[in-house]
Write an enzyme that holds these catalytic residues in place. Structure first.
Site, PDB file in Angstrom:
ATOM      1  N   TYR A  54       0.805  -1.198   0.072  1.00  0.00           N
ATOM      2  CA  TYR A  54       0.173  -0.001  -0.116  1.00  0.00           C
ATOM      3  C   TYR A  54       0.931   1.227  -0.107  1.00  0.00           C
ATOM      4  O   TYR A  54       1.899   1.127   0.822  1.00  0.00           O
ATOM      5  CB  TYR A  54      -0.879   0.187   1.077  1.00  0.00           C
ATOM      6  CG  TYR A  54      -2.192  -0.849   1.217  1.00  0.00           C
ATOM      7  CD1 TYR A  54      -3.338  -0.368   0.605  1.00  0.00           C
ATOM      8  CD2 TYR A  54      -2.225  -2.047   1.773  1.00  0.00           C
ATOM      9  CE1 TYR A  54      -4.279  -1.167   0.433  1.00  0.00           C
ATOM     10  CE2 TYR A  54      -3.321  -2.839   1.881  1.00  0.00           C
ATOM     11  CZ  TYR A  54      -4.394  -2.406   1.412  1.00  0.00           C
ATOM     12  OH  TYR A  54      -5.495  -3.254   1.087  1.00  0.00           O
ATOM     13  N   TYR A  86      -1.045 -10.091   0.423  1.00  0.00           N
ATOM     14  CA  TYR A  86       0.123  -9.691   1.331  1.00  0.00           C
ATOM     15  C   TYR A  86      -0.209 -10.281   2.615  1.00  0.00           C
ATOM     16  O   TYR A  86      -1.281 -10.659   3.218  1.00  0.00           O
ATOM     17  CB  TYR A  86       0.031  -7.775   1.351  1.00  0.00           C
ATOM     18  CG  TYR A  86      -1.482  -7.250   1.906  1.00  0.00           C
ATOM     19  CD1 TYR A  86      -1.482  -7.432   3.389  1.00  0.00           C
ATOM     20  CD2 TYR A  86      -2.161  -6.830   1.203  1.00  0.00           C
ATOM     21  CE1 TYR A  86      -2.622  -6.544   3.689  1.00  0.00           C
ATOM     22  CE2 TYR A  86      -3.414  -6.245   1.318  1.00  0.00           C
ATOM     23  CZ  TYR A  86      -3.621  -6.154   2.995  1.00  0.00           C
ATOM     24  OH  TYR A  86      -4.849  -5.421   3.275  1.00  0.00           O
ATOM     25  N   ARG A 110      -3.642 -11.854   3.405  1.00  0.00           N
ATOM     26  CA  ARG A 110      -5.015 -11.232   2.730  1.00  0.00           C
ATOM     27  C   ARG A 110      -4.989 -11.770   1.378  1.00  0.00           C
ATOM     28  O   ARG A 110      -4.092 -11.448   0.561  1.00  0.00           O
ATOM     29  CB  ARG A 110      -4.797  -9.926   2.777  1.00  0.00           C
ATOM     30  CG  ARG A 110      -5.103  -9.074   4.029  1.00  0.00           C
ATOM     31  CD  ARG A 110      -5.976  -9.350   5.075  1.00  0.00           C
ATOM     32  NE  ARG A 110      -7.230  -9.871   4.425  1.00  0.00           N
ATOM     33  CZ  ARG A 110      -8.424  -8.951   4.199  1.00  0.00           C
ATOM     34  NH1 ARG A 110      -8.214  -7.545   4.391  1.00  0.00           N
ATOM     35  NH2 ARG A 110      -9.568  -9.175   3.726  1.00  0.00           N
ATOM     36  N   HIS A 133      -7.473  -8.181  -2.760  1.00  0.00           N
ATOM     37  CA  HIS A 133      -8.883  -7.421  -2.610  1.00  0.00           C
ATOM     38  C   HIS A 133      -8.588  -5.962  -3.055  1.00  0.00           C
ATOM     39  O   HIS A 133      -7.627  -5.567  -2.770  1.00  0.00           O
ATOM     40  CB  HIS A 133      -9.319  -7.658  -1.137  1.00  0.00           C
ATOM     41  CG  HIS A 133      -8.156  -7.173  -0.200  1.00  0.00           C
ATOM     42  ND1 HIS A 133      -7.250  -7.718   0.491  1.00  0.00           N
ATOM     43  CD2 HIS A 133      -8.327  -5.925   0.518  1.00  0.00           C
ATOM     44  CE1 HIS A 133      -6.436  -6.912   1.159  1.00  0.00           C
ATOM     45  NE2 HIS A 133      -7.033  -5.691   1.288  1.00  0.00           N
ATOM     46  N   HIS A 150     -10.535  -2.564  -1.511  1.00  0.00           N
ATOM     47  CA  HIS A 150     -11.457  -1.873  -0.336  1.00  0.00           C
ATOM     48  C   HIS A 150     -12.686  -1.092  -1.340  1.00  0.00           C
ATOM     49  O   HIS A 150     -12.164  -0.254  -2.182  1.00  0.00           O
ATOM     50  CB  HIS A 150     -10.998  -1.004   0.577  1.00  0.00           C
ATOM     51  CG  HIS A 150     -10.077  -1.788   1.543  1.00  0.00           C
ATOM     52  ND1 HIS A 150     -10.263  -2.415   2.625  1.00  0.00           N
ATOM     53  CD2 HIS A 150      -8.583  -2.216   1.206  1.00  0.00           C
ATOM     54  CE1 HIS A 150      -9.131  -2.993   3.147  1.00  0.00           C
ATOM     55  NE2 HIS A 150      -8.275  -3.291   2.200  1.00  0.00           N
TER      56      HIS A 150
HETATM   57 FE   LIG Z   1      -6.354  -4.337   2.611  1.00  0.00          FE
END
Ligand SMILES: [Fe+2]
Lengths: 210, 245
Positions: free
Chosen positions: B114, B153, B163, B166, B168
Site C-alpha cells: 500500500y 499480502y 490477505r 482485494h 476496499h
Molecule cells: Fe487491504
C-alpha cells in the site's frame, strides 16, 4: 420439497452486500492526506462550516478508545448533522457555507485525536411535532471494526433539549445516556466540545442500530 | 423533508454481517462493544437522510488508477501489474438501481504494498501507482474503475496470515442508513477461505456477496480483463399505510 412460507427472505429480495473492516489503510481511499497522498481536486474532509456559515462555530474533538484503554490511532469518523437552524443540507457542496457531511481521522501526529470544524447544530423538528436535541450522528470505522459503529454526539450544555429528545431517552439506562454527552471546553478559537468514544468496557459508548 | 421521514429501509440483518467480536480476527477483540446495540424502532430524519455528492468536483482520472498517480509528474509510466476494469452496479435489495451515489475504492499495488506511511511490507512501491479511486454511479447505478489487480499480502494476525487479493470499496447509498464499506475479492482465489477477515462472516453466501466475478464479455481484447462486482445496499420499502400519532 421446500416448505412454502419457510424462506427467510421474500422472493426477489436480495441480501445486502456483507460488510468488512475498513482496515488500517482506509486513509488511502478516504483520507488521502493522512496516507501521504496528494489531494485531488476536492476532498471530503473535516471543515464542515466555512467562514460564512450561520450559527455558533465550534470545534469538536475526541479520541476513540479501545477495551484496553488505548487510543485507536487508525480510526476514521464520518459526521452527519443539521445546520444551526436544525435543517439538513444534503447537497454536498464545498462552495456552500455549510455541509452536513464531514470526515475526519485520528492521527498519530495529534496523538490519536480527531477534529471537526463545524457549527453547533440546531434542534431537529420531527414530523410528529417533537424535537430532537441538537446532535451529530457519527459513524466509526477502523481496523478491527467489522461493521461500522453508529453513535450520536449530544451536548452537555443542552440539558432541557436532551431531556425532551425522544432518541436520547430511548436509551433505557440513564447512566449510559451520559456516554453521548460532549463536554464543553474553551478552545483556541472559541468553544470546543470533547467527545471520547469508548468501544468497549467501562463507560462504553452507546451504539445504535437503525 | 417529511417524505424522507416516511422512508423505511429493510432492517439490517446483523446475523448476516460479521459480528463485532470475532476472536479469529484478533484486532476485533479489544475494539468490539460488549453492550448490545440500542435499536431505534423509528429511525429519524438523521438516519433517513444522507449526503448527495453530485456537486463534489472530481478530476478526469479519479476513477482511472492507471493514470491518476505519478510519483514524479515529469516521468510517464504505467503501473506494473495486470490491467483490469472493475465495474458493476449499485442496486438496492429490491434490484432498484442507486443512481448518483459515491463509490470510493482503495487497494494495494501488484506486489501487495500500500502507498501508505504505515505500510512497511518488503514489496516495493510502484512509482506509477497510488491506489485510490472514486466515482458516482450513473442513472442506472453503474460504476467503473480502471486499475491493476492488487497482490495478496501478509499481515500480523496468526503466525502466517495472508490477505487474499482485494479492493476496499465504500458506498454511501441513499441515506446514512445504507452506508457500507466492504472488500471485493477475486473469484477463484485460494486465499479467500483461509482469511481470518473473510472468516468473520458465518454464512458462505454472505462471503459470496463480496466476490467479484470474471466478466469476459466486457474484457477488452489485447488490453485488459474485466471483473464484475455489484453492490447491494439496503432496500427502500414502500410505505402503503400511514401511521397516525
Ligand atoms: Fe487491504
Amino acid at each position: 420439497m421446500q416448505q412454502p412460507n419457510a424462506q427467510p427472505m421474500a422472493d426477489g429480495v436480495l441480501r445486502e452486500t456483507a460488510s468488512q473492516t475498513a482496515g488500517p489503510y482506509v486513509h488511502i481511499g478516504l483520507a488521502l492526506d493522512i496516507a501521504g497522498l496528494p489531494p485531488r481536486e476536492q476532498e471530503v474532509w473535516n471543515r464542515m462550516a466555512g467562514d460564512e456559515a450561520q450559527g455558533e462555530r465550534i470545534e469538536v474533538v475526541g479520541r476513540v478508545i479501545d477495551g484496553n484503554g488505548d487510543t485507536v490511532r487508525d480510526a476514521l469518523l464520518e459526521a452527519w448533522q443539521a445546520d444551526a437552524n436544525g435543517e439538513y443540507q444534503p447537497r454536498f457542496d464545498l462552495d456552500a457555507p455549510f455541509n452536513s457531511f464531514g470526515r475526519t481521522a485520528a492521527t498519530v501526529e495529534n496523538d490519536g485525536e480527531w477534529q471537526f470544524l463545524t457549527v453547533k447544530p440546531g434542534a431537529v423538528a420531527l414530523a410528529n411535532g417533537r424535537q430532537m436535541a441538537p446532535h451529530i450522528s457519527l459513524m466509526v470505522f477502523a481496523r478491527g471494526i467489522n461493521i461500522h459503529l453508529n453513535t450520536r454526539l449530544y451536548f452537555e450544555d443542552e440539558d432541557d433539549a436532551n431531556a425532551g429528545c425522544p432518541i436520547f431517552n430511548a436509551i433505557e439506562s440513564p447512566t449510559r445516556r451520559q456516554t453521548l454527552l460532549a463536554r464543553r471546553e474553551e478552545g483556541d478559537n472559541g468553544p470546543r466540545y470533547r467527545f471520547d468514544i469508548r468501544l468497549q468496557g467501562e463507560g462504553e459508548t452507546v451504539f445504535f442500530d437503525f | 423533508m417529511s417524505d424522507i421521514e416516511n422512508r423505511r429501509f429493510v432492517p439490517r440483518d446483523r446475523n448476516w454481517h460479521p459480528a463485532a467480536h470475532t476472536p479469529g480476527y484478533k484486532t476485533s477483540a479489544a475494539r468490539s462493544p460488549r453492550q448490545s446495540l440500542v435499536s431505534l424502532q423509528t429511525p429519524t430524519l438523521s438516519e433517513l437522510s444522507g449526503p448527495d455528492f453530485r456537486h463534489l468536483h472530481m478530476g478526469p482520472h479519479d476513477n482511472d488508477l492507471l493514470l491518476n498517480f505519478r510519483e514524479d509528474p515529469q516521468r510517464s509510466g504505467l503501473p506494473i501489474g495486470e490491467r483490469i476494469i472493475m465495474h458493476g452496479r449499485v442496486i438496492d435489495q429490491f434490484g432498484k438501481p442507486v443512481p448518483h451515489t459515491l463509490v470510493e475504492m482503495w487497494q494495494a499495488n501488484a506486489g501487495g504494498r500500500y502507498r501508505h506511511k504505515k505500510d512497511q511490507y518488503l514489496a516495493p512501491l510502484d512509482p506509477g501507482f497510488g491506489g485510490v479511486g472514486r466515482c458516482l454511479t450513473d442513472e442506472q447505478g453503474w460504476y467503473r474503475f480502471r486499475t491493476i489487480k492488487p497482490g495478496p499480502y501478509p499481515w500480523p494476525n496468526d503466525v502466517n496470515s495472508w490477505r487474499p487479493a482485494h479492493i476496499h470499496v465504500s458506498v454511501m447509498g441513499p441515506a446514512i442508513s445504507t452506508r457500507l464499506i466492504t472488500q471485493m475479492y477475486f473469484e477463484g482465489d485460494p486465499l479467500i477461505p483461509l482469511c481470518p477477515i473473510v472468516q468473520t462472516l458465518r454464512d458462505p453466501e454472505a462471503v459470496a456477496t463480496m466476490v467479484g466475478r470474471l466478466d469476459m464479455a466486457h474484457s477488452r481484447t489485447m488490453d485488459c480483463l474485466t471483473w464484475r462486482f455489484d453492490l447491494v445496499v439496503r432496500g427502500e420499502l414502500q410505505t402503503w399505510f400511514e401511521n397516525q400519532r
